[in-house]
Design an enzyme around this catalytic site. Structure first.
Site, PDB file in Angstrom:
ATOM      1  N   LYS A  76     -49.877  63.078  -6.313  1.00  0.00           N
ATOM      2  CA  LYS A  76     -50.132  61.798  -5.649  1.00  0.00           C
ATOM      3  C   LYS A  76     -48.887  60.924  -5.730  1.00  0.00           C
ATOM      4  O   LYS A  76     -48.220  60.874  -6.776  1.00  0.00           O
ATOM      5  CB  LYS A  76     -51.333  61.108  -6.300  1.00  0.00           C
ATOM      6  CG  LYS A  76     -51.812  59.851  -5.581  1.00  0.00           C
ATOM      7  CD  LYS A  76     -53.069  59.314  -6.257  1.00  0.00           C
ATOM      8  CE  LYS A  76     -53.597  58.057  -5.569  1.00  0.00           C
ATOM      9  NZ  LYS A  76     -54.839  57.555  -6.216  1.00  0.00           N
ATOM     10  N   SER A 151     -58.706  56.700  -3.271  1.00  0.00           N
ATOM     11  CA  SER A 151     -57.386  56.544  -2.689  1.00  0.00           C
ATOM     12  C   SER A 151     -56.558  57.826  -2.700  1.00  0.00           C
ATOM     13  O   SER A 151     -55.517  57.907  -2.050  1.00  0.00           O
ATOM     14  CB  SER A 151     -56.628  55.457  -3.463  1.00  0.00           C
ATOM     15  OG  SER A 151     -56.432  55.839  -4.819  1.00  0.00           O
ATOM     16  N   SER A 175     -61.213  57.415  -7.378  1.00  0.00           N
ATOM     17  CA  SER A 175     -60.175  57.799  -6.412  1.00  0.00           C
ATOM     18  C   SER A 175     -59.806  59.273  -6.408  1.00  0.00           C
ATOM     19  O   SER A 175     -59.123  59.729  -5.493  1.00  0.00           O
ATOM     20  CB  SER A 175     -58.907  56.966  -6.639  1.00  0.00           C
ATOM     21  OG  SER A 175     -59.125  55.639  -6.248  1.00  0.00           O
TER      22      SER A 175
END
Length: 474
Positions: A76, A151, A175
């Site tokens: 990420k 996210s 997330s």
């Protein structure tokens, strides 16, 4: 080759059935094919082939390859990677290249993994759909007209689209688990303190944890074993370096009624089916957690307060998109610079500053912390009766891109089932549990603090019995 699990890749590379270079080359071909459709990666690591060649040479020379030998991993883009830009999907860090690896990244590469690229996300990890990214929205591999969750949408989508075998995301309020559910992969949020946050760009320090996503429970356990454990650079980490070995054993499992009450009928039907599947091998009963109704408000109060503090450092002077402040009076320059944040980030900074302000701190922030304590006590009580608690990861199915982007409240409500684990610091994970049409539904499992092994065992048992793994048609 892109369909291989991490375990299969590591065994194949270690046994020299195929080379890491060959595998990574195939993965890069896969990325080139599917990226235009899903937009899961912000940056592709051009040095991946060289790292694979170096690993192959070490194996030929008789060196230990590591448990993740040659495995393609995406990271990420709010987790620091030395020499690979880390943007947080924000204009503010568009050209930022960290001088160091996050602890979790170093541990993965020490285990033999190859970093294939940086995964897309909502700006500064603030969102539930991966629509709030400077680099455009990530699309769900199962239906590219729909959101992948967030996210860590790029994290889950890159795994589902088979651009990598494992990915790392961060989980502040769901997330990792939200996109894992929407993309039909396995995603895990560890106990707070099990995994180092050193090198993770801070959003909400008391809530966030780095966690892995993969297509199988075994691969998630493998990744968690590589990254978990004490880190001298993060004093919130617990001592020791745990190992995880999956077993099938009878467990006490509770279905939390409050989690399922507000879920869509299609979701509820699949979760009750998962409950029935687990009941064939485990002792199952219904459970209740009344304070769940206050969790969402508590979470967003605390998360936004911490975000407003953490993001104060982004002033476009120490790092940013324009290093030429000449001609500006400081206050106007500062205001103009911070105006480059996206709308969702600005909304959270403003709200967080408000709840921390004089006159409102006690009314909102302290009450949110009190709710947090109540939730923790309720969970502790439930874990005396049950080994694992279950419910839907997400109360709804993946929805069309753009459907909720103009309504923040509707967007925040999708996190209702995931925020409890972050507020209480307990581990939680999402496992694919079925499909409504072609849209995935995830089963959330929660366990007591540092009881990841029990939770993984329950997830492995369900995965083995349910057999819901499918691949999207990309």
């Amino acid at each position: 080759m892109h369909r291989l699990t991490a375990l299969q890749v590591a065994q194949g590379v270690t046994n020299r059935e195929f080379s890491a270079e060959e595998y990574i080359h195939r993965i890069l071909e896969r990325i080139e094919k599917v990226e235009p459709k899903v937009n899961a990666l912000i940056t592709v690591n051009k040095g991946a082939i060289e790292h694979a060649r170096a690993l192959d040479k070490r194996i030929r020379d008789g060196e230990q390859a590591g448990p993740l030998a040659g495995v393609a991993v995406s990271i990420k883009d709010n987790i620091s990677t030395k020499g690979i830009r880390t943007t947080c999907a924000s204009r503010m860090l568009d050209s930022y290249v960290p001088p160091y690896d996050a602890t979790v990244v170093k541990r993965l590469t020490d285990a033999g993994a190859i970093i294939i690229g940086k995964a897309n996300l909502d700006e500064f990890a603030m969102g539930s759909t991966t629509e709030f990214s400077r680099h455009g929205p990530t699309r769900n591999p199962w239906d590219i007209s729909r959101v992948p969750g967030g996210s860590s949408g790029g994290t889950a989508a890159s795994v589902a689209a088979m651009e990598c075998a494992i990915s790392l995301g961060s989980d502040t309020g769901g997330s990792v688990r939200c996109p894992a559910s929407f993309c039909s992969v396995v995603g895990l949020k560890p106990t707070y303190g099990l995994v180092s946050r050193c090198g993770l760009v801070s959003y909400a320090n008391s809530l966030e944890q780095v966690g892995p996503a993969a297509r199988t429970v075994s691969d998630v356990a493998l990744a968690l074993g590589a990254i978990a454990g004490h880190d001298d650079n993060d004093h919130t980490t617990a001592p020791g370096r745990p190992e995880f070995k999956l077993e099938k054993k009878k467990l006490r499992i509770g279905l939390v009624g409050e989690f399922i009450q507000g879920a869509d009928p299609e979701v509820s039907k699949i979760i009750y089916g998962a409950y029935d599947t687990l009941a064939q091998e485990h002792e199952c009963a219904e459970a209740s957690m009344p304070s769940v109704q206050y969790a969402l408000a508590s979470y967003y109060t605390i998360a936004m307060a911490e975000a407003s503090s953490n993001l104060a450092r982004y002033d476009n002077v120490r790092y940013g998109y324009d290093m030429s402040p000449e001609g500006y009076e400081w206050n106007s320059y500062f205001a103009k610079s911070r105006g480059s944040f996206g709308e969702e980030v600005k909304r959270r900074i403003i709200t967080g500053s408000y709840v921390l302000s004089s006159g409102y701190y006690g009314k909102y922030y302290l009450k949110a912390q009190q709710v947090r304590s109540i939730l923790r006590k309720e969970l502790k009580s439930l874990f005396k009766q049950f080994d694992v608690l279950i419910g839907p990861t997400m109360p709804i199915l993946p929805f069309p891109i753009g459907e909720k982007i103009d309504d923040p409240l509707k967007m925040y409500l999708v996190d209702v089932d995931t925020v409890v684990a972050n507020l209480t610091g307990t581990p939680a994970m999402s496992v694919p549990s079925g499909f409504a049409g072609n849209l995935p539904v995830g089963l959330q499992l929660m366990a007591d603090e540092f009881c990841e092994q029990v939770m993984l065992d329950a997830a492995y048992s369900f995965e083995s019995a349910a057999k819901v793994q499918r691949s999207p048609d990309l």
